[in-house]
Design an enzyme around this catalytic site. Sequence first.
Site, PDB file in Angstrom:
ATOM      1  N   HIS A  73      92.358 -45.174 -19.335  1.00 26.85           N
ATOM      2  CA  HIS A  73      91.481 -45.832 -20.314  1.00 26.85           C
ATOM      3  C   HIS A  73      90.870 -44.845 -21.304  1.00 26.85           C
ATOM      4  O   HIS A  73      90.596 -43.695 -20.960  1.00 26.85           O
ATOM      5  CB  HIS A  73      90.378 -46.606 -19.589  1.00 26.85           C
ATOM      6  N   PHE A  75      96.844 -43.130 -29.813  1.00 27.56           N
ATOM      7  CA  PHE A  75      98.138 -43.815 -29.778  1.00 27.56           C
ATOM      8  C   PHE A  75      98.390 -44.593 -31.072  1.00 27.56           C
ATOM      9  O   PHE A  75      98.246 -45.812 -31.111  1.00 27.56           O
ATOM     10  CB  PHE A  75      98.218 -44.741 -28.566  1.00 27.56           C
ATOM     11  N   ASN A  91      87.388 -55.042 -23.021  1.00 29.12           N
ATOM     12  CA  ASN A  91      87.529 -53.655 -22.535  1.00 29.12           C
ATOM     13  C   ASN A  91      86.280 -53.176 -21.797  1.00 29.12           C
ATOM     14  O   ASN A  91      85.298 -52.757 -22.431  1.00 29.12           O
ATOM     15  CB  ASN A  91      87.862 -52.733 -23.701  1.00 29.12           C
ATOM     16  N   TYR A 134     101.091 -57.525 -16.261  1.00 30.64           N
ATOM     17  CA  TYR A 134      99.710 -57.643 -15.787  1.00 30.64           C
ATOM     18  C   TYR A 134      99.066 -58.946 -16.292  1.00 30.64           C
ATOM     19  O   TYR A 134      98.532 -59.743 -15.510  1.00 30.64           O
ATOM     20  CB  TYR A 134      98.907 -56.420 -16.257  1.00 30.64           C
ATOM     21  N   ILE A 168      84.571 -52.455 -11.520  1.00 30.46           N
ATOM     22  CA  ILE A 168      83.693 -53.580 -11.889  1.00 30.46           C
ATOM     23  C   ILE A 168      83.103 -54.211 -10.625  1.00 30.46           C
ATOM     24  O   ILE A 168      81.933 -54.607 -10.590  1.00 30.46           O
ATOM     25  CB  ILE A 168      84.457 -54.619 -12.744  1.00 30.46           C
ATOM     26  N   LEU A 176      90.801 -50.433  -0.049  1.00 28.06           N
ATOM     27  CA  LEU A 176      90.569 -49.037  -0.468  1.00 28.06           C
ATOM     28  C   LEU A 176      91.847 -48.355  -0.969  1.00 28.06           C
ATOM     29  O   LEU A 176      91.956 -47.140  -0.932  1.00 28.06           O
ATOM     30  CB  LEU A 176      89.908 -48.219   0.659  1.00 28.06           C
TER      31      LEU A 176
HETATM   32  N1  UFG Z   1      94.183 -45.223 -26.372  1.00 29.65           N
HETATM   33  C1  UFG Z   1      94.511 -44.050 -27.041  1.00 29.65           C
HETATM   34  N2  UFG Z   1      94.697 -42.940 -26.299  1.00 29.65           N
HETATM   35  C2  UFG Z   1      94.596 -42.908 -24.939  1.00 29.65           C
HETATM   36  C3  UFG Z   1      94.267 -44.106 -24.265  1.00 29.65           C
HETATM   37  C4  UFG Z   1      94.060 -45.250 -25.020  1.00 29.65           C
HETATM   38  O1  UFG Z   1      94.626 -44.023 -28.268  1.00 29.65           O
HETATM   39  O2  UFG Z   1      94.824 -41.841 -24.335  1.00 29.65           O
HETATM   40  C5  UFG Z   1      93.954 -46.441 -27.159  1.00 29.65           C
HETATM   41  C6  UFG Z   1      94.902 -47.577 -26.788  1.00 29.65           C
HETATM   42  O3  UFG Z   1      96.072 -47.486 -27.538  1.00 29.65           O
HETATM   43  C7  UFG Z   1      94.053 -48.793 -27.147  1.00 29.65           C
HETATM   44  C8  UFG Z   1      92.616 -48.336 -26.900  1.00 29.65           C
HETATM   45  O4  UFG Z   1      92.672 -46.915 -26.869  1.00 29.65           O
HETATM   46  O5  UFG Z   1      94.188 -49.089 -28.500  1.00 29.65           O
HETATM   47  C9  UFG Z   1      92.060 -48.826 -25.584  1.00 29.65           C
HETATM   48  O6  UFG Z   1      93.005 -48.525 -24.566  1.00 29.65           O
HETATM   49  P1  UFG Z   1      92.678 -48.696 -23.019  1.00 29.65           P
HETATM   50  O7  UFG Z   1      93.873 -48.226 -22.281  1.00 29.65           O
HETATM   51  O8  UFG Z   1      91.363 -48.076 -22.712  1.00 29.65           O
HETATM   52  O9  UFG Z   1      92.485 -50.258 -22.858  1.00 29.65           O
HETATM   53  P2  UFG Z   1      93.480 -51.462 -23.228  1.00 29.65           P
HETATM   54  O10 UFG Z   1      92.915 -52.114 -24.459  1.00 29.65           O
HETATM   55  O11 UFG Z   1      94.883 -51.048 -23.300  1.00 29.65           O
HETATM   56  O12 UFG Z   1      93.390 -52.370 -21.945  1.00 29.65           O
HETATM   57  C10 UFG Z   1      92.167 -52.807 -21.397  1.00 29.65           C
HETATM   58  C11 UFG Z   1      92.330 -53.000 -19.896  1.00 29.65           C
HETATM   59  C12 UFG Z   1      93.277 -54.110 -19.612  1.00 29.65           C
HETATM   60  C13 UFG Z   1      92.880 -55.343 -20.376  1.00 29.65           C
HETATM   61  C14 UFG Z   1      92.696 -55.040 -21.836  1.00 29.65           C
HETATM   62  C15 UFG Z   1      92.186 -56.227 -22.542  1.00 29.65           C
HETATM   63  O13 UFG Z   1      92.796 -51.822 -19.292  1.00 29.65           O
HETATM   64  O14 UFG Z   1      93.258 -54.386 -18.247  1.00 29.65           O
HETATM   65  O15 UFG Z   1      91.784 -53.981 -21.990  1.00 29.65           O
HETATM   66  O16 UFG Z   1      91.793 -55.917 -23.831  1.00 29.65           O
HETATM   67  F1  UFG Z   1      93.835 -56.265 -20.252  1.00 29.65           F
END
Ligand code: UFG
Length: 359
Positions: A218, A237, A199, A170, A12, A33
């Site tokens: 992500h 997941f 997100n 976090y 970002i 870095l």
């Molecule tokens: N997911 C899957 N499979 C994967 C990866 C993710 O099903 O391989 C799902 C997760 O369970 C979740 C959604 O996709 O439901 C998004 O997951 P991300 O890991 O992309 O993002 P998060 O929502 O867990 O977290 C992000 C940021 C955080 C922040 C959060 C706030 O990484 O820093 O959004 O909503 F805090």
Amino acid sequence: MRILITGGAGYIGSHTAKMLKEQGHDLLVYDNLSTGHAEAVQGLPLVQGDIADGERLAKVIKDYEITDVIHFAASSIVGESMQNPRKYYLNNVVGTISLLNTLVACKVERIVFSSTAAVYGEPGNNSENGLIEGFVTAGVTEIAKQFATAGQTEPLVLNEDCPLKPTSVYGQTKLIIENALKDYSRAYGLKYISLRYFNACGADDSGEIGEDHQPETHLIPLVLQTALGQRDKIVIFGDDYPTRDGTCIRDYIHVNDLAQAHLLAVGYLREGNASEIFNLGNGEGFSVKEIIRTAEEVVGRVIPAEVGARRSGDPAVLVASSEKAKKLLGWKPQYSELEKMIVTAWKWHQNHPNGYSQK
Ligand code: UFG
């Protein structure tokens, strides 16, 4: 007037630095870095340094006549924060407090801070009577249905006044800094804006900078890496959440829309306005399955997916109300359509299949 961007070589941060430059601001990227990429800075002025190195930072602030700070530098993987809390308390709390002390000592009066939706924790978990606590109503009809069993009939979206009960280390570290900012503001006159990102996704339209985390956790980059054949499949997941298709719903917001909010936040403080906290999201939620389906449309091929176990700590639904940022900052997100967001991410992944390290 020159803006210091800590963590400006990260995802970002680099998009914000590019936009600031394009809009004629003077800036300096300050990044150790450790996870950022020098290539992401694209020739903008960069000093390699750590936020916890107060002496060095004070010299940089003096030498470059820094007047404002946008502070991105942090560790930001929810799962890792649970395994290795020490790293998160050190980088995000100790490092940031050190940064704030340096700013106060150097008489820098304005800071924009990267916060997160993770400060809210699991909406609804806080309830004693089965009703969803910590939501406001808004026009997101499909989300309403999911909460009908909890006694709610209206669409539900998080606003800035919702309870703050982070479920991850976090989120906890970011909340500690939000609280510290209040105290520093009151006692030392440091003005701040905390931006709670939902997100972040997508990439700059140029396709030259984008998301490159090692390891990548992500959803959207993992889905696109699967589309490129770099992964066999994407694991969903859990599909037994109380949502329309059983998979988790998130509010995806384009990285350049986040960048725009930082520019507006700097301007807002420079105009002499009071410190504030803003959510940054689209106000619309998409499920994991909807992300995969839209990505398939964008890339024009089937993306192998498989349902796996839930990931611990994942709330079923996180959707933002960003009305406050729209009203006070004049923030106008440009990428509200999911497909548009994924198109920009796909361009980046095609141009840089191995991220910044190898093209
Ligand atoms: N997911 C899957 N499979 C994967 C990866 C993710 O099903 O391989 C799902 C997760 O369970 C979740 C959604 O996709 O439901 C998004 O997951 P991300 O890991 O992309 O993002 P998060 O929502 O867990 O977290 C992000 C940021 C955080 C922040 C959060 C706030 O990484 O820093 O959004 O909503 F805090």
